[in-house]
Design a protein around this motif. Structure first.
Motif, PDB file in Angstrom:
ATOM      1  N   VAL A 269      -1.384  90.353  15.932  1.00 30.97           N
ATOM      2  CA  VAL A 269      -2.677  89.673  15.921  1.00 30.97           C
ATOM      3  C   VAL A 269      -2.929  89.106  14.529  1.00 30.97           C
ATOM      4  N   VAL A 270      -3.319  87.840  14.454  1.00 33.18           N
ATOM      5  CA  VAL A 270      -3.713  87.211  13.200  1.00 33.18           C
ATOM      6  C   VAL A 270      -5.107  86.624  13.404  1.00 33.18           C
ATOM      7  N   LEU A 271      -6.028  87.041  12.552  1.00 33.70           N
ATOM      8  CA  LEU A 271      -7.417  86.629  12.688  1.00 33.70           C
ATOM      9  C   LEU A 271      -7.836  85.658  11.595  1.00 33.70           C
ATOM     10  N   GLY A 272      -8.841  84.864  11.893  1.00 29.93           N
ATOM     11  CA  GLY A 272      -9.446  83.967  10.913  1.00 29.93           C
ATOM     12  C   GLY A 272     -10.883  83.707  11.307  1.00 29.93           C
ATOM     13  N   ASP A 273     -11.674  83.232  10.365  1.00 32.10           N
ATOM     14  CA  ASP A 273     -13.061  82.892  10.685  1.00 32.10           C
ATOM     15  C   ASP A 273     -13.137  81.657  11.566  1.00 32.10           C
ATOM     16  N   SER A 274     -12.033  80.904  11.588  1.00 31.73           N
ATOM     17  CA  SER A 274     -11.918  79.757  12.488  1.00 31.73           C
ATOM     18  C   SER A 274     -10.510  79.751  13.050  1.00 31.73           C
ATOM     19  N   ALA A 275     -10.297  79.004  14.118  1.00 30.79           N
ATOM     20  CA  ALA A 275      -8.960  78.912  14.701  1.00 30.79           C
ATOM     21  C   ALA A 275      -7.983  78.314  13.698  1.00 30.79           C
ATOM     22  N   ALA A 276      -8.419  77.325  12.939  1.00 31.42           N
ATOM     23  CA  ALA A 276      -7.543  76.687  11.961  1.00 31.42           C
ATOM     24  C   ALA A 276      -7.108  77.677  10.882  1.00 31.42           C
ATOM     25  N   GLU A 277      -8.051  78.473  10.396  1.00 31.59           N
ATOM     26  CA  GLU A 277      -7.703  79.460   9.367  1.00 31.59           C
ATOM     27  C   GLU A 277      -6.722  80.493   9.909  1.00 31.59           C
ATOM     28  N   ALA A 278      -6.909  80.931  11.151  1.00 29.97           N
ATOM     29  CA  ALA A 278      -6.017  81.915  11.754  1.00 29.97           C
ATOM     30  C   ALA A 278      -4.605  81.361  11.876  1.00 29.97           C
ATOM     31  N   GLN A 374       3.307  85.123  16.648  1.00 30.79           N
ATOM     32  CA  GLN A 374       2.198  86.043  16.821  1.00 30.79           C
ATOM     33  C   GLN A 374       1.600  85.805  18.216  1.00 30.79           C
ATOM     34  N   SER A 375       1.366  86.845  18.933  1.00 27.71           N
ATOM     35  CA  SER A 375       0.907  86.694  20.306  1.00 27.71           C
ATOM     36  C   SER A 375      -0.539  86.254  20.399  1.00 27.71           C
ATOM     37  N   PHE A 376      -1.379  86.754  19.503  1.00 27.58           N
ATOM     38  CA  PHE A 376      -2.804  86.452  19.568  1.00 27.58           C
ATOM     39  C   PHE A 376      -3.266  85.965  18.199  1.00 27.58           C
ATOM     40  N   VAL A 377      -3.580  84.682  18.111  1.00 31.08           N
ATOM     41  CA  VAL A 377      -3.996  84.059  16.858  1.00 31.08           C
ATOM     42  C   VAL A 377      -5.322  83.359  17.100  1.00 31.08           C
ATOM     43  N   GLY A 378      -6.343  83.716  16.329  1.00 35.04           N
ATOM     44  CA  GLY A 378      -7.637  83.063  16.507  1.00 35.04           C
ATOM     45  C   GLY A 378      -8.753  83.849  15.861  1.00 35.04           C
ATOM     46  N   THR A 379      -9.970  83.559  16.248  1.00 31.56           N
ATOM     47  CA  THR A 379     -11.130  84.279  15.734  1.00 31.56           C
ATOM     48  C   THR A 379     -11.201  85.642  16.415  1.00 31.56           C
ATOM     49  N   PRO A 380     -11.935  86.607  15.843  1.00 31.44           N
ATOM     50  CA  PRO A 380     -12.088  87.901  16.522  1.00 31.44           C
ATOM     51  C   PRO A 380     -12.606  87.763  17.940  1.00 31.44           C
ATOM     52  N   GLU A 381     -13.534  86.838  18.156  1.00 26.79           N
ATOM     53  CA  GLU A 381     -14.110  86.654  19.480  1.00 26.79           C
ATOM     54  C   GLU A 381     -13.074  86.143  20.478  1.00 26.79           C
ATOM     55  N   SER A 382     -12.270  85.164  20.062  1.00 28.40           N
ATOM     56  CA  SER A 382     -11.280  84.603  20.985  1.00 28.40           C
ATOM     57  C   SER A 382     -10.155  85.594  21.263  1.00 28.40           C
ATOM     58  N   GLU A 412      -8.383  95.068   9.669  1.00 29.67           N
ATOM     59  CA  GLU A 412      -9.175  93.920  10.123  1.00 29.67           C
ATOM     60  C   GLU A 412      -9.338  93.937  11.636  1.00 29.67           C
ATOM     61  N   PHE A 413      -8.279  94.336  12.347  1.00 32.70           N
ATOM     62  CA  PHE A 413      -8.377  94.417  13.810  1.00 32.70           C
ATOM     63  C   PHE A 413      -9.393  95.483  14.209  1.00 32.70           C
ATOM     64  N   VAL A 414      -9.310  96.650  13.575  1.00 33.79           N
ATOM     65  CA  VAL A 414     -10.220  97.745  13.911  1.00 33.79           C
ATOM     66  C   VAL A 414     -11.664  97.372  13.589  1.00 33.79           C
ATOM     67  N   ASP A 415     -11.875  96.711  12.467  1.00 33.94           N
ATOM     68  CA  ASP A 415     -13.235  96.377  12.036  1.00 33.94           C
ATOM     69  C   ASP A 415     -13.840  95.206  12.802  1.00 33.94           C
TER      70      ASP A 415
END
Length: 449
Positions: A269-278, A374-382, A412-415
């Motif tokens: 999982v890779v997170l970002g505040d926006s899809a582009a950042e992720a 990475q299987s899941f890339v996006g914002t925490p919500e997505s 970051e995933f847990v939080d």
């Protein structure tokens, strides 16, 4: 859903099918690890996983350093300690988290390993699991008295008998604490005596199997409690759904129901505040995981020749893969025993050349593009929405996350994601039991003394 964390001990490069899987890069300064044997880094990961209410933490076993042409291929794992020892230590700093150790059924022996797993289960209060690995690496065999490696079919029959023998040992004590002699006689093992430990707090340690092959599916359906699948490595949910349905269908012929096996897919999982950042962060990770040296070494395992003189930023070799004439259509002992077959290498080489021609890629770029994403890339919500939907649509019962320092590790995933899963009602808000079987919703094995 069920969640676990996985810390790999090797780079697990699989060139046979053109897939490059890379794990956590612990030498990244963001990992906070001083060395691969730094207990504080294991403790930090375990405490984070438990804070996130994960089912278990899985540690890999590296029985020999990954080598190629006489050089260490992955310096990141040099000095990595033995997993069961680490997990026994982690049992003292965690209360509920399951503790899963990878242990090779090809080179260990039933009494020795069953005793160590039972010890972990007792010390942790019923939180032990065994990830059953079957090694095909001849170099690893050189470290053991028996030497060599087993044929593919023999690896699986030995592993199945190994698990059966271990369960006989765990059942040799009655539930009320009375020891009884055991005896097992089969093709691979002929052992008899008395087991030194009472029945485990959760009956038996949880049995985990990883793999997507026909043999792995059948092994899991017949003998495992958890199947750790790589079908999500390329981010294809439809493949996950087909795999899930196929394995669940197999359970009936062994007298088991769909709820007797948890299928958990490997995922990053890779997170970002926006899809582009992720996506920008995901690209950074991919480049970090495939260094110029790693790119060349990966190609060598396909082409079967020394490519150290090639420029990793240059084009792919214009020669065809070279089989070892001494071995024919079997693994090349010089580069990766049990890993690469010539027929597969030719097909993979052509596939990668076509990819490079189509996109104008260098060697390193090709390895990165052909590798697992990475299987899941996006914002925490997505990401939370996609994870929840995947489980709701029977693509998996949960996920085994491979944390990477550059993606915020597990914290970051847990939080940021776990609270959103809880809000959706897709993940627990507290541990409801004390044992790993309770976390997974699995019944305690019936005693068969």
């Amino acid at each position: 859903m069920h969640l676990a964390a996985h810390l790999s001990a090797v780079d697990d490069t699989t060139v046979r099918t053109g897939t490059v899987r890379t794990g956590t890069v612990r030498t990244d300064p963001r990992s906070g690890s001083r060395s691969p044997s730094d207990f504080a880094s294991f403790e930090r990961l375990a405490r984070t996983a438990e804070r996130g209410l994960f089912d278990f933490l899985l540690l890999d076993e590296g029985l020999r350093l990954p080598e190629q042409r006489g050089r260490i291929r992955d310096p990141d794992v040099v000095g990595r300690p033995e997993p069961l020892t680490v997990l026994n230590a982690l049992a003292t700093v965690t209360d509920r988290l399951g503790l899963a150790a990878t242990a090779d059924a090809t080179f260990h022996e039933p009494y020795e390993l069953a005793r160590r797993l039972a010890t972990l289960d007792h010390l942790s209060g019923g939180r032990a699991a065994w990830h059953v690995r079957t090694s095909s690496d001849a170099r690893t065999g050189e470290n053991f008295r028996r030497g060599g490696h087993l044929d593919r079919a023999d690896r699986y029959t030995r592993a199945a008998e190994f698990v059966a023998a271990a369960r006989e040992l765990w059942d040799s004590w009655t539930p009320d604490g009375t020891p009884r002699p055991f005896a097992h006689q089969g093709r691979h093992f002929d052992i008899a005596g008395e087991f030194t430990l009472p029945r485990c707090p959760q009956g038996h340690p949880v049995i985990v199997r990883a793999g997507d092959s026909e043999e792995s599916r059948e092994f899991a359906a017949s003998s495992a409690d958890v199947l750790f699948s790589g079908r999500w490595a390329g981010g294809r949910p439809e493949a996950g759904r087909a795999f899930y349905a196929d394995v669940k269908r197999r359970l009936a012929k062994y007298g088991r129901g769909p709820g007797d096996l948890r299928i958990m897919a490997s995922a990053a999982v890779v997170l970002g505040d926006s899809a582009a950042e992720a996506h920008e962060r995901a690209e950074e990770i991919r480049w970090q995981q495939v260094s110029p040296q790693t790119a060349l070494l990966t190609l060598e395992r396909i082409w079967g020749v020394d490519l150290s003189g090639h420029d990793p930023d240059g084009p792919l070799p214009d020669i065809d893969p070279v089989p070892d004439p001494r071995l024919g259509p079997v693994p090349d002992q010089r580069l990766g025993p049990g890993r690469t077959r010539h027929g597969d290498s030719v097909a993979t080489a052509e596939k990668w050349r076509a990819l490079a021609r189509e996109r104008g890629l260098s060697i390193r770029q090709t390895v990165i593009e052909a590798g697992a994403r990475q299987s899941f890339v996006g914002t925490p919500e997505s990401v939370a929405a996609e994870l929840a939907e995947s489980v709701a649509r029977d693509a998996a019962d949960g996920f085994v996350l491979v944390p990477h320092p550059a993606s915020g590790g597990l914290d970051e995933f847990v939080d940021r994601v776990v609270p959103l899963l809880q809000e959706r009602g897709a993940f627990r808000t507290a541990y409801e039991g004390a044992t790993l079987r309770a976390h997974l919703g699995l019944a305690e094995p019936v005693w068969k003394g």
